[in-house]
Scaffold this active site. Structure first.
Site, PDB file in Angstrom:
ATOM      1  N   GLU A 126      -5.835  -4.731  10.456  1.00 57.07           N
ATOM      2  CA  GLU A 126      -4.818  -3.706  10.685  1.00 57.07           C
ATOM      3  C   GLU A 126      -5.169  -2.897  11.930  1.00 57.07           C
ATOM      4  O   GLU A 126      -5.989  -1.958  11.850  1.00 57.07           O
ATOM      5  CB  GLU A 126      -4.764  -2.746   9.489  1.00 57.07           C
ATOM      6  CG  GLU A 126      -4.348  -3.387   8.199  1.00 57.07           C
ATOM      7  CD  GLU A 126      -3.752  -2.356   7.248  1.00 57.07           C
ATOM      8  OE1 GLU A 126      -2.607  -2.548   6.838  1.00 57.07           O
ATOM      9  OE2 GLU A 126      -4.416  -1.353   6.950  1.00 57.07           O
ATOM     10  N   GLY A 163       1.959   2.525  10.702  1.00 58.09           N
ATOM     11  CA  GLY A 163       2.940   3.605  10.565  1.00 58.09           C
ATOM     12  C   GLY A 163       3.624   4.016  11.856  1.00 58.09           C
ATOM     13  O   GLY A 163       4.269   5.057  11.919  1.00 58.09           O
ATOM     14  N   SER A 169       2.918  -1.848  10.485  1.00 58.15           N
ATOM     15  CA  SER A 169       4.353  -1.910  10.784  1.00 58.15           C
ATOM     16  C   SER A 169       4.991  -3.255  10.457  1.00 58.15           C
ATOM     17  O   SER A 169       5.871  -3.731  11.172  1.00 58.15           O
ATOM     18  CB  SER A 169       4.619  -1.518  12.246  1.00 58.15           C
ATOM     19  OG  SER A 169       4.239  -0.169  12.462  1.00 58.15           O
ATOM     20  N   ASN A 202       0.872  -1.178   0.000  1.00 57.30           N
ATOM     21  CA  ASN A 202       0.000   0.000   0.000  1.00 57.30           C
ATOM     22  C   ASN A 202       0.908   1.227   0.000  1.00 57.30           C
ATOM     23  O   ASN A 202       1.464   1.583   1.032  1.00 57.30           O
ATOM     24  CB  ASN A 202      -0.890  -0.037   1.256  1.00 57.30           C
ATOM     25  CG  ASN A 202      -1.712   1.229   1.420  1.00 57.30           C
ATOM     26  OD1 ASN A 202      -1.782   2.049   0.496  1.00 57.30           O
ATOM     27  ND2 ASN A 202      -2.315   1.400   2.583  1.00 57.30           N
ATOM     28  N   HIS A 233      -9.771   1.223   4.403  1.00 57.63           N
ATOM     29  CA  HIS A 233      -8.537   1.446   5.165  1.00 57.63           C
ATOM     30  C   HIS A 233      -8.819   2.432   6.298  1.00 57.63           C
ATOM     31  O   HIS A 233      -9.622   3.358   6.132  1.00 57.63           O
ATOM     32  CB  HIS A 233      -7.449   1.998   4.229  1.00 57.63           C
ATOM     33  CG  HIS A 233      -6.105   2.014   4.872  1.00 57.63           C
ATOM     34  ND1 HIS A 233      -5.726   2.992   5.756  1.00 57.63           N
ATOM     35  CD2 HIS A 233      -5.065   1.146   4.804  1.00 57.63           C
ATOM     36  CE1 HIS A 233      -4.503   2.735   6.191  1.00 57.63           C
ATOM     37  NE2 HIS A 233      -4.077   1.613   5.622  1.00 57.63           N
ATOM     38  N   GLU A 284      -7.237   4.866   7.405  1.00 56.20           N
ATOM     39  CA  GLU A 284      -7.004   6.285   7.093  1.00 56.20           C
ATOM     40  C   GLU A 284      -8.228   6.879   6.395  1.00 56.20           C
ATOM     41  O   GLU A 284      -8.564   8.046   6.603  1.00 56.20           O
ATOM     42  CB  GLU A 284      -5.731   6.426   6.242  1.00 56.20           C
ATOM     43  CG  GLU A 284      -4.488   6.272   7.106  1.00 56.20           C
ATOM     44  CD  GLU A 284      -3.271   5.690   6.403  1.00 56.20           C
ATOM     45  OE1 GLU A 284      -3.223   5.672   5.158  1.00 56.20           O
ATOM     46  OE2 GLU A 284      -2.367   5.236   7.127  1.00 56.20           O
ATOM     47  N   LYS A 287       0.114   4.241  -0.398  1.00 52.34           N
ATOM     48  CA  LYS A 287      -0.552   5.451   0.114  1.00 52.34           C
ATOM     49  C   LYS A 287      -0.307   6.620  -0.851  1.00 52.34           C
ATOM     50  O   LYS A 287      -0.295   6.411  -2.059  1.00 52.34           O
ATOM     51  CB  LYS A 287      -0.069   5.745   1.534  1.00 52.34           C
ATOM     52  CG  LYS A 287      -0.197   4.517   2.424  1.00 52.34           C
ATOM     53  CD  LYS A 287      -0.062   4.796   3.885  1.00 52.34           C
ATOM     54  CE  LYS A 287      -0.227   3.476   4.645  1.00 52.34           C
ATOM     55  NZ  LYS A 287      -0.306   3.645   6.074  1.00 52.34           N
TER      56      LYS A 287
END
Ligand code: PGA
Length: 262
Positions: free
Chosen positions: A170, A176, A216, A12, A98, A100, A14
């Site tokens: 996730e 991150g 991560s 991914n 996701h 985010e 991003k």
């Protein structure tokens, strides 16, 4: 007999990389045949990078996908992209839900469900993300939060489609941050989600659906994650941006898969 699940490692990217940078990555990343047999690899770049790297990846037997779609085929939706447009660019997969997007763009379970339906309608396979925040984890709500995201986001999806899609667990606090969930914790939650899917969509779908871990993931922890019976690969953010680290993750995943004869 338990069905064989081929692990899937997805990158991914991003909102990173220009078309030129993506091309340099794609040209520098190759899978040898032995690894390709053990593990499926997918790259999900920004929309603008897809046309620049599709042809290069195709020659190398690597699939690609998008990071989002809008649930309509066309129309007055300024700034959005349709599943048909993604299909036209050769995408096989699309990341949906996701954290985010759930958190920053305020996407709801209902909107996410519409995206999942749109993906299947246009022959794209969702990589459907679920995960709890740190507060929810501290309040012992991990299983409840993730089950709700699955039950609402995938409501009405046929068992055959569940069986061929991908789910990514996730934990939001692991994305991150450099702090991954322990393999034991990730395995426990993923096993729980597989059980939930078996109960709701049938045993066959539960055994066939691939459930990744994300948050991560790096070369140093992929081996122990892949060692877990229910973890079928990884959704990789930061460590997928460099050829060396992404290759190392894919290589280790392939090695583990071979060892376990999956
Ligand atoms: P990360 O991101 O690997 O950088 O933690 C994972 C993701 O957001 O999918």
């Amino acid at each position: 007999m338990v069905q064989r699940r081929k692990p899937i490692i997805a990158a991914n990217w991003k909102m990173y990389k220009t078309p030129d940078e993506g091309k340099i990555f794609a040209e520098g990343f190759s899978l040898d045949a032995a690894i390709a047999q053990e593990v499926e690899v997918v790259i999900c770049p920004p929309f603008t990078v897809i046309p620049a790297i599709g042809e290069v990846l195709k020659e190398k037997g690597i699939k690609w996908g998008a990071q989002n779609l809008y649930p309509a085929v066309e129309g007055a939706f300024t700034g959005e992209i349709s599943p048909l447009m993604l299909k036209d660019l050769g995408c096989t997969y699309v990341i949906i839900g996701h954290s985010e997007r759930r958190q920053i763009m305020g996407e709801t379970d209902d909107f996410i469900r519409k995206k999942v339906i749109a993906a299947f309608t246009y022959d794209l396979l969702p990589i459907f993300c679920v995960g709890e925040t740190l507060e929810q984890r501290k309040a012992n709500q991990t299983e409840e939060v993730c089950s709700n995201q699955i039950l609402q986001g995938l409501d009405g999806i046929k068992s055959e489609d569940i069986a061929r899609m991908v789910i990514a667990y996730e934990p939001v606090w692991a994305i991150g941050t450099g702090v991954n969930a322990s393999p034991e914790d990730a395995e426990k939650t993923i096993a729980f989600l597989r059980q939930l899917i078996s109960e709701k969509w049938g045993k066959e779908a539960g055994e066939a659906v691939r459930i990744q871990y994300g948050g991560s993931v790096k070369p140093g922890n992929i081996k122990e994650l892949m060692n877990c019976a229910n973890i079928d690969g990884a959704l990789v953010g930061g460590a997928s941006l460099k050829v060396d680290s992404f290759y190392e993750i894919v290589r280790c995943a392939g090695e583990e898969a071979k060892k376990h004869g999956v």
